[in-house]
Write an enzyme that holds these catalytic residues in place. Structure first.
Site, mmCIF file in Angstrom:
data_model
loop_
_atom_site.group_PDB
_atom_site.id
_atom_site.type_symbol
_atom_site.label_atom_id
_atom_site.label_comp_id
_atom_site.label_asym_id
_atom_site.label_seq_id
_atom_site.Cartn_x
_atom_site.Cartn_y
_atom_site.Cartn_z
ATOM 1 N N ASP A 92 -25.088 -6.957 -19.627
ATOM 2 C CA ASP A 92 -24.770 -5.675 -18.991
ATOM 3 C C ASP A 92 -24.413 -5.774 -17.518
ATOM 4 O O ASP A 92 -24.284 -4.763 -16.856
ATOM 5 C CB ASP A 92 -25.917 -4.675 -19.227
ATOM 6 C CG ASP A 92 -26.869 -4.575 -18.064
ATOM 7 O OD1 ASP A 92 -27.237 -5.630 -17.510
ATOM 8 O OD2 ASP A 92 -27.232 -3.450 -17.701
ATOM 9 N N GLU A 93 -24.243 -6.981 -16.993
ATOM 10 C CA GLU A 93 -23.850 -7.061 -15.588
ATOM 11 C C GLU A 93 -22.931 -8.237 -15.313
ATOM 12 O O GLU A 93 -23.001 -9.263 -15.987
ATOM 13 C CB GLU A 93 -25.084 -7.115 -14.667
ATOM 14 C CG GLU A 93 -26.026 -8.222 -14.974
ATOM 15 C CD GLU A 93 -27.227 -8.254 -14.030
ATOM 16 O OE1 GLU A 93 -27.058 -8.083 -12.817
ATOM 17 O OE2 GLU A 93 -28.335 -8.479 -14.537
ATOM 18 N N ASP A 123 -23.256 -3.070 -12.989
ATOM 19 C CA ASP A 123 -24.470 -3.097 -13.823
ATOM 20 C C ASP A 123 -24.519 -1.815 -14.650
ATOM 21 O O ASP A 123 -24.493 -0.707 -14.104
ATOM 22 C CB ASP A 123 -25.702 -3.199 -12.911
ATOM 23 C CG ASP A 123 -26.980 -3.452 -13.704
ATOM 24 O OD1 ASP A 123 -27.747 -4.338 -13.321
ATOM 25 O OD2 ASP A 123 -27.217 -2.743 -14.708
HETATM 26 P P1 TTP Z 1 -31.190 -4.003 -16.914
HETATM 27 O O1 TTP Z 1 -29.830 -3.891 -16.252
HETATM 28 O O2 TTP Z 1 -32.287 -4.595 -16.129
HETATM 29 O O3 TTP Z 1 -31.679 -2.566 -17.379
HETATM 30 P P2 TTP Z 1 -30.880 -1.349 -17.946
HETATM 31 O O4 TTP Z 1 -29.417 -1.594 -17.975
HETATM 32 O O5 TTP Z 1 -31.476 -0.953 -19.268
HETATM 33 O O6 TTP Z 1 -31.233 -0.198 -16.921
HETATM 34 P P3 TTP Z 1 -30.708 -0.003 -15.415
HETATM 35 O O7 TTP Z 1 -30.010 1.304 -15.417
HETATM 36 O O8 TTP Z 1 -31.938 0.006 -14.581
HETATM 37 O O9 TTP Z 1 -29.790 -1.141 -15.094
HETATM 38 O O10 TTP Z 1 -31.060 -4.820 -18.260
HETATM 39 C C1 TTP Z 1 -29.939 -4.728 -19.108
HETATM 40 C C2 TTP Z 1 -30.342 -4.789 -20.572
HETATM 41 O O11 TTP Z 1 -31.051 -5.988 -20.824
HETATM 42 C C3 TTP Z 1 -31.261 -3.655 -20.980
HETATM 43 O O12 TTP Z 1 -30.559 -2.514 -21.433
HETATM 44 C C4 TTP Z 1 -32.109 -4.279 -22.045
HETATM 45 C C5 TTP Z 1 -32.121 -5.749 -21.726
HETATM 46 N N1 TTP Z 1 -33.431 -6.140 -21.154
HETATM 47 C C6 TTP Z 1 -34.425 -6.635 -22.011
HETATM 48 O O13 TTP Z 1 -34.191 -6.786 -23.211
HETATM 49 N N2 TTP Z 1 -35.644 -6.966 -21.466
HETATM 50 C C7 TTP Z 1 -35.922 -6.809 -20.134
HETATM 51 O O14 TTP Z 1 -37.056 -7.094 -19.680
HETATM 52 C C8 TTP Z 1 -34.894 -6.299 -19.266
HETATM 53 C C9 TTP Z 1 -35.171 -6.104 -17.787
HETATM 54 C C10 TTP Z 1 -33.678 -5.969 -19.824
HETATM 55 MG MG MG Z 2 -28.404 -2.336 -16.292
#
Ligand code: TTP
Ligand code: MG
Length: 371
Positions: free
Chosen positions: A121-122, A23
């Site tokens: 992103d995952e 992730d």
């Molecule tokens: P996440 O993996 O939930 O968040 P992140 O990568 O920004 O942060 P973390 O370090 O906690 O993993 O989500 C991945 C991407 O998806 C994030 O960069 C933006 C997008 N996203 C949205 O557009 N809306 C949302 O509500 C969420 C949770 C994520």
């Molecule tokens: Mg993330």
């Protein structure tokens, strides 16, 4: 084990697999920071500035500095502004993020074909058998983490375990740039201390119901009999009974093998007008295009499905000149197909849209619109 008139073997955990969940950390925000050194040491929020939207709009994500002010994904951008007026607001550039995501996936494929992306992103990776012949899953995880940092300039966090569920929870444990290993021996203890809301599949809405039943953590779940969990929570109860025991054998699905993506809908009140049909086709196409973008895929073949009130069903398809993941391009073809092949002498009881013949994004060039 017995439930109703069914008897079945209790599933056993398959602990021989090596599964990673990768992730990216603060994904969109860290891409912006990587691309613009002026953002270093500033709170960065991915959202249009509330001044530009009359206060509407929500936060996609933000960097870790902005999180210190209490800003979170899905919060209104106005609230984010109140919490940190000096934050830098950036309206994201999806195409760019899709491309970075495709580059990251290319790194995964250097290790295994068994890559199942969950979003941009995952992804899950099954590295039990891997292209590098490396036995240690931890070693592979470290190599991937370092390679993403060196070649893409971004950090990620990785969970390592023998099933997808535990790996996913673990990847969240030490963020950013973290690595968490949960061995088969540690799994049950790990799951017992986990809050119920962290059990994948437990929606936010059902959390209060679990709390009413004094289920706050995995250890509370553990005390319940299977039959009672099923009676109270249905299928979710069944799945939780095994998950909390470390049993979750779902395979990592190789998305490159996926043949088509589609969605369809049936109507209780049949459609009789052109405009109703077009409205539904638009909605279905939007969904499909979103799915393509989430998965980083482009498709060349567009198929529509029509079922009339007498149950006659037809599918018709057409090729795009080049593969696309764009709603506008797909919907033009869908409407064209309907105009040629559809007719409303009979009412319509079902409509569907699907796309196939994929090309991975990494093989196509996406114009970059850097802001
Ligand atoms: P996440 O993996 O939930 O968040 P992140 O990568 O920004 O942060 P973390 O370090 O906690 O993993 O989500 C991945 C991407 O998806 C994030 O960069 C933006 C997008 N996203 C949205 O557009 N809306 C949302 O509500 C969420 C949770 C994520
Ligand atoms: Mg993330």
């Amino acid at each position: 084990m017995q439930y109703g008139i069914l008897r079945f073997e209790e599933p056993k955990p398959n602990t021989s697999r090596k599964i990673l969940h990768v992730d990216m950390d603060a994904f969109y925000a860290n891409i912006e920071m990587r691309d613009n050194p002026k953002l270093a040491n500033k709170p960065v929020v991915i959202a249009k500035h509330p001044n530009l939207t009359e206060g509407r709009g929500i936060v996609s994500t933000c960097n870790y500095l902005a999180r210190e002010f209490g800003i979170r994904s899905a919060m209104s951008s106005l609230e984010a502004f109140k919490r940190c007026p000096h934050a830098v607001f950036i309206h994201g550039n999806m195409q760019h993020y899709v491309e970075v995501s495709a580059q990251i996936r290319q790194i995964f494929y250097q290790y295994t074909e068994l890559v199942e992306p969950l979003s941009l992103d995952e992804a899950y990776l099954d590295v039990t058998e891997n292209k590098k012949g490396i036995k240690s899953a931890i070693k592979i995880a470290r190599l991937i983490q370092q390679q993403i940092l060196d070649e893409i300039g971004l950090t990620c966090s990785i969970g390592v375990s023998y099933n997808k569920f535990i790996a996913k929870v673990a990847s969240d444990f030490h963020k950013p740039f973290g690595m968490t290993l949960v061995t088969p021996d540690e799994a049950v203890a790990f799951l017992k201390q986990l809050p119920i809301e962290d059990f994948y599949g437990v929606g936010r809405k059902s959390v209060p119901t679990f709390h009413q039943h004094q289920i706050f953590k995995g250890e509370d779940l553990f005390k319940w009999q299977l039959d009672d969990l099923i009676k109270q929570f249905g299928k979710m109860g069944y799945s939780l009974y095994f998950k909390v025991r470390g049993i979750h054998n779902a395979p990592v699905k190789n998305h490159r093998e996926r043949k088509s993506i589609g969605t369809e809908t049936t109507f209780s009140k049949f459609l009789e007008t052109d405009s109703d049909v077009l409205t539904i086709f638009n909605r279905l196409t939007k969904k499909v295009a979103n799915k393509l973008q989430e998965k980083g895929l482009k498709a060349q073949t567009i198929t529509i499905k029509i079922r009339y009130d007498d149950f006659e069903t037809l599918t018709r398809q057409m090729q795009l000149s080049t593969p696309s993941d764009q709603y506008e391009e797909c919907v033009r073809v869908v409407e064209h197909l309907w105009q040629i092949h559809g007719n409303l002498e009979r009412a319509v009881r079902l409509l569907g849209v699907s796309v196939s013949k994929f090309e991975d994004l990494e093989f196509s060039s996406i114009p970059l619109e850097l802001e």
